[in-house]
Write a protein that holds these residues in place. Structure first.
Motif, mmCIF file in Angstrom:
data_model
loop_
_atom_site.group_PDB
_atom_site.id
_atom_site.type_symbol
_atom_site.label_atom_id
_atom_site.label_comp_id
_atom_site.label_asym_id
_atom_site.label_seq_id
_atom_site.Cartn_x
_atom_site.Cartn_y
_atom_site.Cartn_z
ATOM 1 N N LEU A 1 47.270 39.257 37.837
ATOM 2 C CA LEU A 1 47.503 40.381 36.922
ATOM 3 C C LEU A 1 46.218 40.790 36.217
ATOM 4 O O LEU A 1 45.943 41.981 36.044
ATOM 5 N N ASP A 2 45.414 39.807 35.814
ATOM 6 C CA ASP A 2 44.125 40.104 35.190
ATOM 7 C C ASP A 2 43.219 40.884 36.144
ATOM 8 O O ASP A 2 42.543 41.839 35.735
ATOM 9 N N LEU A 3 43.200 40.496 37.409
ATOM 10 C CA LEU A 3 42.383 41.199 38.394
ATOM 11 C C LEU A 3 42.831 42.650 38.531
ATOM 12 O O LEU A 3 41.995 43.562 38.570
ATOM 13 N N CYS A 4 44.130 42.861 38.599
ATOM 14 C CA CYS A 4 44.643 44.235 38.712
ATOM 15 C C CYS A 4 44.319 45.047 37.466
ATOM 16 O O CYS A 4 43.969 46.229 37.560
ATOM 17 N N ASP A 5 44.434 44.421 36.283
ATOM 18 C CA ASP A 5 44.087 45.106 35.040
ATOM 19 C C ASP A 5 42.618 45.530 35.040
ATOM 20 O O ASP A 5 42.270 46.627 34.597
ATOM 21 N N GLU A 6 41.745 44.656 35.525
ATOM 22 C CA GLU A 6 40.316 44.978 35.572
ATOM 23 C C GLU A 6 40.049 46.170 36.494
ATOM 24 O O GLU A 6 39.221 47.025 36.180
ATOM 25 N N VAL A 7 40.753 46.223 37.607
ATOM 26 C CA VAL A 7 40.601 47.365 38.513
ATOM 27 C C VAL A 7 41.078 48.630 37.813
ATOM 28 O O VAL A 7 40.409 49.673 37.847
ATOM 29 N N PRO B 1 34.463 46.742 41.012
ATOM 30 C CA PRO B 1 33.854 47.733 41.898
ATOM 31 C C PRO B 1 34.726 48.106 43.101
ATOM 32 O O PRO B 1 34.412 49.042 43.815
ATOM 33 N N VAL B 2 35.796 47.362 43.339
ATOM 34 C CA VAL B 2 36.623 47.611 44.522
ATOM 35 C C VAL B 2 38.101 47.556 44.172
ATOM 36 O O VAL B 2 38.511 46.939 43.195
ATOM 37 N N ARG B 3 38.912 48.238 44.973
ATOM 38 C CA ARG B 3 40.367 48.217 44.844
ATOM 39 C C ARG B 3 40.902 47.021 45.625
ATOM 40 O O ARG B 3 40.204 46.471 46.471
ATOM 41 N N MET B 4 42.158 46.630 45.380
ATOM 42 C CA MET B 4 42.689 45.460 46.069
ATOM 43 C C MET B 4 44.205 45.505 46.160
ATOM 44 O O MET B 4 44.856 46.248 45.438
ATOM 45 N N THR B 5 44.723 44.702 47.067
ATOM 46 C CA THR B 5 46.136 44.358 47.096
ATOM 47 C C THR B 5 46.210 42.841 47.182
ATOM 48 O O THR B 5 45.301 42.199 47.707
ATOM 49 N N ARG C 1 50.341 48.359 48.622
ATOM 50 C CA ARG C 1 49.548 49.539 48.264
ATOM 51 C C ARG C 1 48.425 49.128 47.332
ATOM 52 O O ARG C 1 48.470 48.092 46.686
ATOM 53 N N ASP C 2 47.457 49.987 47.240
ATOM 54 C CA ASP C 2 46.317 49.791 46.368
ATOM 55 C C ASP C 2 46.779 49.385 44.969
ATOM 56 O O ASP C 2 47.581 50.077 44.347
ATOM 57 N N GLY C 3 46.305 48.228 44.489
ATOM 58 C CA GLY C 3 46.625 47.774 43.146
ATOM 59 C C GLY C 3 47.921 46.994 43.018
ATOM 60 O O GLY C 3 48.292 46.595 41.920
#
Length: 128
Positions: free
Chosen positions: A62-68, A74-78, A109-111
């Protein structure tokens, strides 16, 4: 847990380098919260957690998604998360849970953080 960075083809090498650098940083963060990183290749990080550490793994995701979302990554993720028994085949960690986590991350999907049914049930006790 399977984390897949989404690297836009048009961004080329610079974006791929950013994804690789982010993967190294994420790997260190996952180890810090109890994860065991199985592999880190370009835009992919694969880590395992003990079931008792699932809340910490989800918090990290969740922290990683919040940072995105805040533009700090610098990059999007799933991300895909599956629960199951893992084994070893010639020193390589294998198991249906890894296959499910990869499939979930690939289809997300992205994020998104996509959980299998067992992970979703366990997460409901901590997060819902």
């Amino acid at each position: 847990m399977w984390l897949r960075w989404i690297v836009a083809a048009r961004d080329g090498t610079e974006q791929a380098r950013a994804a690789a650098a982010q993967a190294r940083a994420v790997s260190a963060r996952l180890v810090a919260v109890g994860g065991d990183v199985l592999t880190q290749l370009s835009g992919t990080v694969v880590a395992t957690f003990e079931p008792s550490d699932m809340a910490d793994a989800l918090d990290a995701m969740l922290d990683l998604c919040d940072e995105v979302d805040r533009g700090e990554s610098p990059v999007r993720m799933t991300l895909g998360l599956a629960i199951g028994v893992l084994g070893s085949d010639g020193g390589v960690v294998v198991g249906a849970a890894l296959d499910r986590a990869q499939a979930l991350a690939s289809r997300g999907r992205d994020g998104e953080i996509v959980l299998d049914s067992d992970a979703r049930e366990r997460a409901a006790h901590s997060f819902l």
